[in-house]
Design a protein around this motif. Structure first.
Motif, PDB file in Angstrom:
ATOM      1  N   SER A  79      24.891 -41.984 -33.232  1.00 44.21           N
ATOM      2  CA  SER A  79      25.562 -40.951 -34.055  1.00 44.21           C
ATOM      3  C   SER A  79      24.458 -39.768 -34.376  1.00 44.21           C
ATOM      4  O   SER A  79      23.414 -39.885 -34.209  1.00 44.21           O
ATOM      5  CB  SER A  79      26.232 -41.150 -35.342  1.00 44.21           C
ATOM      6  OG  SER A  79      25.180 -41.638 -36.374  1.00 44.21           O
ATOM      7  N   LYS A 111      24.378 -28.591 -32.067  1.00 38.34           N
ATOM      8  CA  LYS A 111      24.508 -29.946 -32.346  1.00 38.34           C
ATOM      9  C   LYS A 111      25.123 -30.713 -31.274  1.00 38.34           C
ATOM     10  O   LYS A 111      26.204 -31.129 -31.425  1.00 38.34           O
ATOM     11  CB  LYS A 111      25.118 -30.328 -33.945  1.00 38.34           C
ATOM     12  CG  LYS A 111      24.538 -29.649 -35.068  1.00 38.34           C
ATOM     13  CD  LYS A 111      25.107 -30.080 -36.357  1.00 38.34           C
ATOM     14  CE  LYS A 111      24.687 -29.191 -37.487  1.00 38.34           C
ATOM     15  NZ  LYS A 111      25.307 -29.536 -38.928  1.00 38.34           N
ATOM     16  N   PRO A 112      24.583 -30.773 -30.245  1.00 41.36           N
ATOM     17  CA  PRO A 112      25.207 -31.117 -29.044  1.00 41.36           C
ATOM     18  C   PRO A 112      25.261 -32.853 -28.859  1.00 41.36           C
ATOM     19  O   PRO A 112      24.751 -33.379 -27.734  1.00 41.36           O
ATOM     20  CB  PRO A 112      24.378 -30.510 -27.943  1.00 41.36           C
ATOM     21  CG  PRO A 112      22.965 -30.545 -28.485  1.00 41.36           C
ATOM     22  CD  PRO A 112      22.952 -30.538 -30.006  1.00 41.36           C
ATOM     23  N   LEU A 113      25.768 -33.519 -29.899  1.00 46.51           N
ATOM     24  CA  LEU A 113      25.439 -35.067 -29.997  1.00 46.51           C
ATOM     25  C   LEU A 113      26.354 -35.454 -28.614  1.00 46.51           C
ATOM     26  O   LEU A 113      26.247 -36.528 -28.270  1.00 46.51           O
ATOM     27  CB  LEU A 113      26.173 -35.617 -31.381  1.00 46.51           C
ATOM     28  CG  LEU A 113      25.256 -35.285 -32.186  1.00 46.51           C
ATOM     29  CD1 LEU A 113      25.694 -35.719 -33.669  1.00 46.51           C
ATOM     30  CD2 LEU A 113      23.760 -36.102 -31.968  1.00 46.51           C
ATOM     31  N   PHE A 114      27.412 -34.878 -28.239  1.00 43.02           N
ATOM     32  CA  PHE A 114      28.298 -35.278 -27.130  1.00 43.02           C
ATOM     33  C   PHE A 114      27.445 -35.318 -25.724  1.00 43.02           C
ATOM     34  O   PHE A 114      27.726 -36.139 -24.972  1.00 43.02           O
ATOM     35  CB  PHE A 114      29.477 -34.194 -26.980  1.00 43.02           C
ATOM     36  CG  PHE A 114      29.260 -32.999 -26.261  1.00 43.02           C
ATOM     37  CD1 PHE A 114      29.121 -32.762 -24.953  1.00 43.02           C
ATOM     38  CD2 PHE A 114      28.749 -31.852 -27.039  1.00 43.02           C
ATOM     39  CE1 PHE A 114      29.073 -31.555 -24.493  1.00 43.02           C
ATOM     40  CE2 PHE A 114      28.433 -30.670 -26.637  1.00 43.02           C
ATOM     41  CZ  PHE A 114      28.398 -30.580 -25.317  1.00 43.02           C
ATOM     42  N   LEU A 115      26.301 -34.649 -25.602  1.00 39.54           N
ATOM     43  CA  LEU A 115      25.457 -34.647 -24.438  1.00 39.54           C
ATOM     44  C   LEU A 115      24.638 -35.872 -24.622  1.00 39.54           C
ATOM     45  O   LEU A 115      24.275 -36.665 -23.696  1.00 39.54           O
ATOM     46  CB  LEU A 115      24.525 -33.556 -24.590  1.00 39.54           C
ATOM     47  CG  LEU A 115      25.290 -31.907 -24.070  1.00 39.54           C
ATOM     48  CD1 LEU A 115      24.230 -30.987 -24.414  1.00 39.54           C
ATOM     49  CD2 LEU A 115      25.762 -32.016 -22.819  1.00 39.54           C
ATOM     50  N   LYS A 116      24.146 -36.304 -25.790  1.00 39.96           N
ATOM     51  CA  LYS A 116      23.436 -37.428 -25.861  1.00 39.96           C
ATOM     52  C   LYS A 116      24.485 -38.679 -25.615  1.00 39.96           C
ATOM     53  O   LYS A 116      23.921 -39.527 -24.854  1.00 39.96           O
ATOM     54  CB  LYS A 116      23.118 -37.706 -27.221  1.00 39.96           C
ATOM     55  CG  LYS A 116      22.347 -38.961 -27.483  1.00 39.96           C
ATOM     56  CD  LYS A 116      21.807 -39.348 -29.062  1.00 39.96           C
ATOM     57  CE  LYS A 116      20.741 -38.521 -29.558  1.00 39.96           C
ATOM     58  NZ  LYS A 116      20.261 -38.985 -30.937  1.00 39.96           N
ATOM     59  N   LYS A 117      25.562 -38.615 -25.668  1.00 39.58           N
ATOM     60  CA  LYS A 117      26.731 -39.809 -25.578  1.00 39.58           C
ATOM     61  C   LYS A 117      26.856 -39.881 -23.934  1.00 39.58           C
ATOM     62  O   LYS A 117      26.929 -40.869 -23.282  1.00 39.58           O
ATOM     63  CB  LYS A 117      28.054 -39.759 -26.161  1.00 39.58           C
ATOM     64  CG  LYS A 117      27.752 -39.930 -27.656  1.00 39.58           C
ATOM     65  CD  LYS A 117      28.939 -39.874 -28.169  1.00 39.58           C
ATOM     66  CE  LYS A 117      29.005 -39.996 -29.968  1.00 39.58           C
ATOM     67  NZ  LYS A 117      28.288 -41.041 -30.205  1.00 39.58           N
ATOM     68  N   ALA A 118      26.900 -38.448 -23.166  1.00 40.86           N
ATOM     69  CA  ALA A 118      27.052 -38.374 -21.709  1.00 40.86           C
ATOM     70  C   ALA A 118      26.021 -38.997 -20.955  1.00 40.86           C
ATOM     71  O   ALA A 118      26.004 -39.608 -20.037  1.00 40.86           O
ATOM     72  CB  ALA A 118      27.361 -36.913 -21.640  1.00 40.86           C
ATOM     73  N   LEU A 141      24.629 -43.976 -26.306  1.00 41.41           N
ATOM     74  CA  LEU A 141      26.045 -43.706 -26.104  1.00 41.41           C
ATOM     75  C   LEU A 141      26.825 -44.154 -27.373  1.00 41.41           C
ATOM     76  O   LEU A 141      27.805 -43.453 -27.929  1.00 41.41           O
ATOM     77  CB  LEU A 141      26.738 -44.771 -25.088  1.00 41.41           C
ATOM     78  CG  LEU A 141      28.276 -44.771 -24.737  1.00 41.41           C
ATOM     79  CD1 LEU A 141      28.764 -43.432 -24.200  1.00 41.41           C
ATOM     80  CD2 LEU A 141      28.715 -45.746 -23.927  1.00 41.41           C
TER      81      LEU A 141
END
Length: 239
Positions: A239, A93-100, A236
């Motif tokens: 969610s 669940k790589p949501l941090f990659l979407k924000k990056a 960014l």
């Protein structure tokens, strides 16, 4: 028409209307709509279906303007990126990659507004951008902005940019579909539901082309950077 089909129709129509005008952003526009009524993996499947339908239409009409050498150079790295992206979609669940990705896009737009000289470093890193574009295409179906960065840097006019974006995203879709199918992300039910949306999808392509023909190059460039910036913000803060 149930809620899922209605929202799917609105998302696909809006996304591919914009996609037809500027050459990218179909997934970026459609995905937020689709995520209201379905999980990410299912949304990626639907978007891939309509990218697959649109690809031969776009490529046939814009063949003369496509930078074929650039598309060929991006092919292998994109395919590797797609496989890695779908593996991550399957097991994480790589949501941090979407924000990056969102932050990276915003910084790119701000840099484009600040300097006029093209980034030579980006030209040398086209395979890295191909991998990253394939990765985010496999993961979120949102690799378009990364292809925009390299294609914008490598092409001299909006016509070539737009046509090459169609070809690049089309190639990514052709490579992504069998990997998604093998991973179980495409179902007969999705194909069936897509038939309801198909007339509105075709209308989006028709209307998008009409609008494109009425816009000049300066306006299109501003729209491209504006949508890139908005997509970066959305990624960014999403969610």
């Amino acid at each position: 028409m149930d809620t899922t089909i209605l929202v799917l129709t609105i998302g696909i129509f809006t996304g591919f209307f914009i996609q037809t005008i500027i050459g990218f952003a179909g997934a970026l526009i459609a995905l937020p709509f689709l995520l209201f009524v379905m999980p990410l993996s299912e949304a990626v499947g639907y978007i891939s279906i309509f990218y697959l339908i649109s690809t031969p239409i776009y490529v046939y009409k814009e063949w003369a303007h496509i930078d074929k050498k650039l598309v060929k150079n991006l092919a292998l790295s994109s395919f590797v990126g797609i496989i890695v992206g779908i593996v991550v979609l399957t097991y994480g669940k790589p949501l941090f990659l979407k924000k990056a990705l969102g932050l990276f896009i915003i910084l790119f737009v701000l840099n484009s507004l600040k300097v006029r000289k093209e980034l030579q470093l980006m030209t040398k890193m086209k395979h890295v951008f191909g991998f990253m574009g394939g990765f985010f295409s496999g993961l979120f179906a949102t690799g378009g902005p990364l292809y925009v960065m390299i294609v914008k840097n490598e092409t001299s006019d909006v016509k070539t940019f737009r046509a090459t974006m169609f070809a690049s995203l089309g190639l990514v879709t052709v490579m992504r579909i069998p990997v998604l199918a093998l991973g179980g992300f495409l179902t007969v039910s999705q194909l069936y539901n897509s038939l309801y949306v198909l007339p509105f999808f075709i209308l989006a392509l028709f209307l998008g082309k009409k609008v494109y023909l009425k816009l000049d190059e300066v306006v299109l460039k501003k729209i491209i950077l504006g949508l890139l910036f908005i997509s970066g913000i959305a990624l960014l803060i999403g969610s």
